[in-house]
Design an enzyme around this catalytic site. Sequence first.
Site, PDB file in Angstrom:
ATOM      1  N   LYS A  94      -1.329  -6.090   2.293  1.00 55.97           N
ATOM      2  CA  LYS A  94      -0.076  -5.438   2.677  1.00 55.97           C
ATOM      3  C   LYS A  94      -0.231  -4.585   3.936  1.00 55.97           C
ATOM      4  O   LYS A  94       0.683  -4.512   4.752  1.00 55.97           O
ATOM      5  CB  LYS A  94       0.450  -4.568   1.530  1.00 55.97           C
ATOM      6  CG  LYS A  94      -0.339  -3.307   1.269  1.00 55.97           C
ATOM      7  CD  LYS A  94       0.331  -2.428   0.241  1.00 55.97           C
ATOM      8  CE  LYS A  94      -0.494  -1.175  -0.019  1.00 55.97           C
ATOM      9  NZ  LYS A  94      -0.581  -0.290   1.139  1.00 55.97           N
ATOM     10  N   THR A  95      -1.409  -3.950   4.102  1.00 56.32           N
ATOM     11  CA  THR A  95      -1.609  -3.103   5.288  1.00 56.32           C
ATOM     12  C   THR A  95      -1.555  -3.944   6.549  1.00 56.32           C
ATOM     13  O   THR A  95      -0.985  -3.543   7.571  1.00 56.32           O
ATOM     14  CB  THR A  95      -2.959  -2.364   5.195  1.00 56.32           C
ATOM     15  OG1 THR A  95      -2.988  -1.598   3.991  1.00 56.32           O
ATOM     16  CG2 THR A  95      -3.150  -1.441   6.388  1.00 56.32           C
ATOM     17  N   ASP A 116       5.389   2.685   3.294  1.00 55.51           N
ATOM     18  CA  ASP A 116       4.257   2.104   2.572  1.00 55.51           C
ATOM     19  C   ASP A 116       4.166   2.742   1.189  1.00 55.51           C
ATOM     20  O   ASP A 116       4.621   3.867   0.981  1.00 55.51           O
ATOM     21  CB  ASP A 116       2.969   2.366   3.363  1.00 55.51           C
ATOM     22  CG  ASP A 116       1.779   1.566   2.835  1.00 55.51           C
ATOM     23  OD1 ASP A 116       1.996   0.597   2.084  1.00 55.51           O
ATOM     24  OD2 ASP A 116       0.644   1.913   3.192  1.00 55.51           O
ATOM     25  N   GLU A 117       3.570   2.031   0.243  1.00 58.17           N
ATOM     26  CA  GLU A 117       3.373   2.528  -1.133  1.00 58.17           C
ATOM     27  C   GLU A 117       4.693   3.044  -1.711  1.00 58.17           C
ATOM     28  O   GLU A 117       4.771   4.134  -2.292  1.00 58.17           O
ATOM     29  CB  GLU A 117       2.312   3.638  -1.165  1.00 58.17           C
ATOM     30  CG  GLU A 117       0.959   3.236  -0.608  1.00 58.17           C
ATOM     31  CD  GLU A 117       0.167   2.312  -1.537  1.00 58.17           C
ATOM     32  OE1 GLU A 117       0.709   1.886  -2.582  1.00 58.17           O
ATOM     33  OE2 GLU A 117      -1.001   2.015  -1.220  1.00 58.17           O
ATOM     34  N   GLN A 138       1.425  -0.918  -9.588  1.00 58.88           N
ATOM     35  CA  GLN A 138       0.476   0.146  -9.237  1.00 58.88           C
ATOM     36  C   GLN A 138       1.167   1.501  -9.124  1.00 58.88           C
ATOM     37  O   GLN A 138       0.673   2.408  -8.454  1.00 58.88           O
ATOM     38  CB  GLN A 138      -0.235  -0.200  -7.928  1.00 58.88           C
ATOM     39  CG  GLN A 138      -1.072  -1.468  -8.026  1.00 58.88           C
ATOM     40  CD  GLN A 138      -1.872  -1.728  -6.758  1.00 58.88           C
ATOM     41  OE1 GLN A 138      -2.756  -0.978  -6.398  1.00 58.88           O
ATOM     42  NE2 GLN A 138      -1.539  -2.825  -6.082  1.00 58.88           N
ATOM     43  N   ARG A 149      -9.581  -2.746  -8.672  1.00 58.99           N
ATOM     44  CA  ARG A 149     -10.460  -2.132  -7.657  1.00 58.99           C
ATOM     45  C   ARG A 149     -11.710  -2.987  -7.458  1.00 58.99           C
ATOM     46  O   ARG A 149     -12.421  -2.842  -6.462  1.00 58.99           O
ATOM     47  CB  ARG A 149     -10.913  -0.732  -8.088  1.00 58.99           C
ATOM     48  CG  ARG A 149      -9.852   0.342  -8.262  1.00 58.99           C
ATOM     49  CD  ARG A 149      -8.880   0.422  -7.130  1.00 58.99           C
ATOM     50  NE  ARG A 149      -7.717  -0.442  -7.393  1.00 58.99           N
ATOM     51  CZ  ARG A 149      -6.883  -0.893  -6.465  1.00 58.99           C
ATOM     52  NH1 ARG A 149      -7.092  -0.601  -5.198  1.00 58.99           N
ATOM     53  NH2 ARG A 149      -5.859  -1.654  -6.774  1.00 58.99           N
TER      54      ARG A 149
END
Length: 755
Positions: free
Chosen positions: A32-33, A224-225, A255, A608
């Site tokens: 996504k980044t 973002d997020e 998340q 993770r």
Amino acid sequence: MDYLEELNSPQREGVENLDGPTMIIAGAGSGKTRVLTYRIAHLIRMKNVDPFSILALTFTNKAAKEMRARIEKVAGTDARSLWMGTFHSVFARILRSEADKLGYPSNFTIYDTDDSKSLIRSIVKEMGLDDKVYKHNVVYNRISGAKNNLISWQNYLNNPLYISEDEQAQKPKMGAIYKEYVQRCFRSGAMDFDDLLFNTNVLFRDHLDVLNKYQQRFRYVMIDEFQDTNISQYLITKRLSSVHQNICVVGDDAQSIYAFRGANIQNILNFEKDYPDLRVIKLEQNYRSTQNIVNAANSVILKNSAQLQKNVWTDNDSGELVHLIKSTSDNEEGRLVASSIFEDRNNKKLQNKDFAILYRTNSQSRSMEEALRKMNIPYRIFGGLSFYQRKEIKDLLGYLRFTINQNDEQSFRRIINLPKRGIGASSVDKIVIAAFENDKSIWEVLQNIRNFLPGRTANAVENFVNQIKTFKIKIERADAYETASFIAKQSGLLRELYDDKTIEGLNRYENVQELLNAIKEFVDTPGQEDKSLEAFIADVALLTDADKDDPNDTDYVNMMTIHSAKGLEFRHVYVVGMEEDLFPSQMMLNSRADLEEERRLFYVAITRAMEKITLSYALTRYRFGRLKSCEPSRFIEEISPEFIKVDRKFNNPEPMGSLNSGVSGSNYARNLVAQRKVESNKVPPGKKLHTPSADFAPSDTRKLDTGMRVEHPKFGFGEVKKMDIEGANRKATIEFENFGEKTLLLTFAKLRIMD
């Protein structure tokens, strides 16, 4: 255009579709980044959009810095003109420009959590309230929650619901503390972190000309997020993007794990309701983890009902199954995890930093630390005391802040007698009270101190005032580094630390030197136009927890809570303490929404891991000074069986020997046998296990008595027929509607008392 060739089809769609409302649902490890970075670069390169008209909001300064650097590589140095940063840093920038509209100075101080709690302690004391009832943490969280929901102190004091809740909690003065806290911050020319959002909403609500200015400026808004935004953040961005409608949000509902900080998952779940023309793009290919890790995570998160549907997949190798370690105790768990790390590190030629140990609560680190130390495995606890929270650092920052803003009450209290100059706590209180009673600022009182304090103390205060005036002149003539170095020396702080030749003293002195190094680096940073002390202090004040440490900068095994691990990745991950009432937390079993957030937290933990994920649980654990019997977390059972295996090499199937004084291994084993006997999972022919009610939550079985109606998660509804008490082994005989009579050990049974 070469950067577009790096993208898969959905990623490219996210980069090239620039106009109109867009939601990019980005699964874990889906890049996504990269999409957000290239999307901004594409706006600048291909649409010739002025970087000044692009607003990109993140949750950490670190993320913003990395994204800006990536964008520069594609779009050139023009990217430096982007409005990019955290919500708090961007809105602080706007508030400094428009501060006069709200009655604040443009150089207002930003209080961190410690400053806020210190002020709350002072207010509670001054109001003559019991600090055991009005605990500063509780009061702070109550005020923070109100601000994040845009509830002013006026609204709070006029709302019967809040008044009733406070009276029931035996804290009827909560609203009065909130009012005094806000007014004291205002008189100090200070805003706390929550004010940066609250006051931006007030600014845009009450000053439509200001809102219109920024609506016209920001043609494109990106977040973002997005799953971590609260109501306040969402309303600001919704207002800002309402003219051009070019809003793009990126996030993953799976998340969303920060409800305790005010994050509202409904923002992402219901985003389409506010934007009927919304384009939804799903990034579902995971580039981080093996197939077994991805599939295990998917099998867990599917149990949640509140979610946006997606199918995360990967082309990576199948990899190892999820490993499961069972141990007799928390100390044994630590030994087995440390042994597993030691073996994998040596056999697979890995580094210590390739490993992470994740836990639900910080208190679980003890047994892990002891085991790692015994095996000489270096480790570091991530998210511990921050560099900027150390006393000597806060002392110097206090001088720097007060030199900038002489109305800052918290900085004044910190430095007025540091180094000691004979001004005691009672004199400090008199100065603050005099300012309040005479409707003057603290600085006005200090400059006329002989009207308020006598003789020797007044002399000391006058010397302090002259010192601050000297520092103010320096600020106007020099950059941040020269000013900070001057203040550190002339204040006497450096000399006091230098004269302390103990190990601790030397460490504190070196820490202050490191702060000065950080200021020098800030001044020397290419593209840093504002090199003033004010700019540096504003930058430091807006650091988030995730900005303060880098888990991969040295070769240590990383230990942290799962919340701290968000956004990070490691080759091997251990999730320890996988037990009921620990994970999921006992505090998160009161509603389906709470339980689903815990499940999302487990999903974050699994994802993770890049190559190997190991789960571990203990059969006994010391909690609150008592040895508690434990049972495996329900989340272990929720992983599809084909993706998990018991790690026989690091596994103790039954306890052996003495576990603690008074509890033998054989007695504990007998208890386990009894548990298995009375709560057997075997289903009689023709019977089907019960599906728990939506609001199912285990009750305190100490209140159980004959005749009560209960619900069991497997056997369904029944009535208590008999109670047997044999020391700690309390039993209940229950007649279940579909399973007949069963005797349950109440130490282990999960029962919801219905009446």
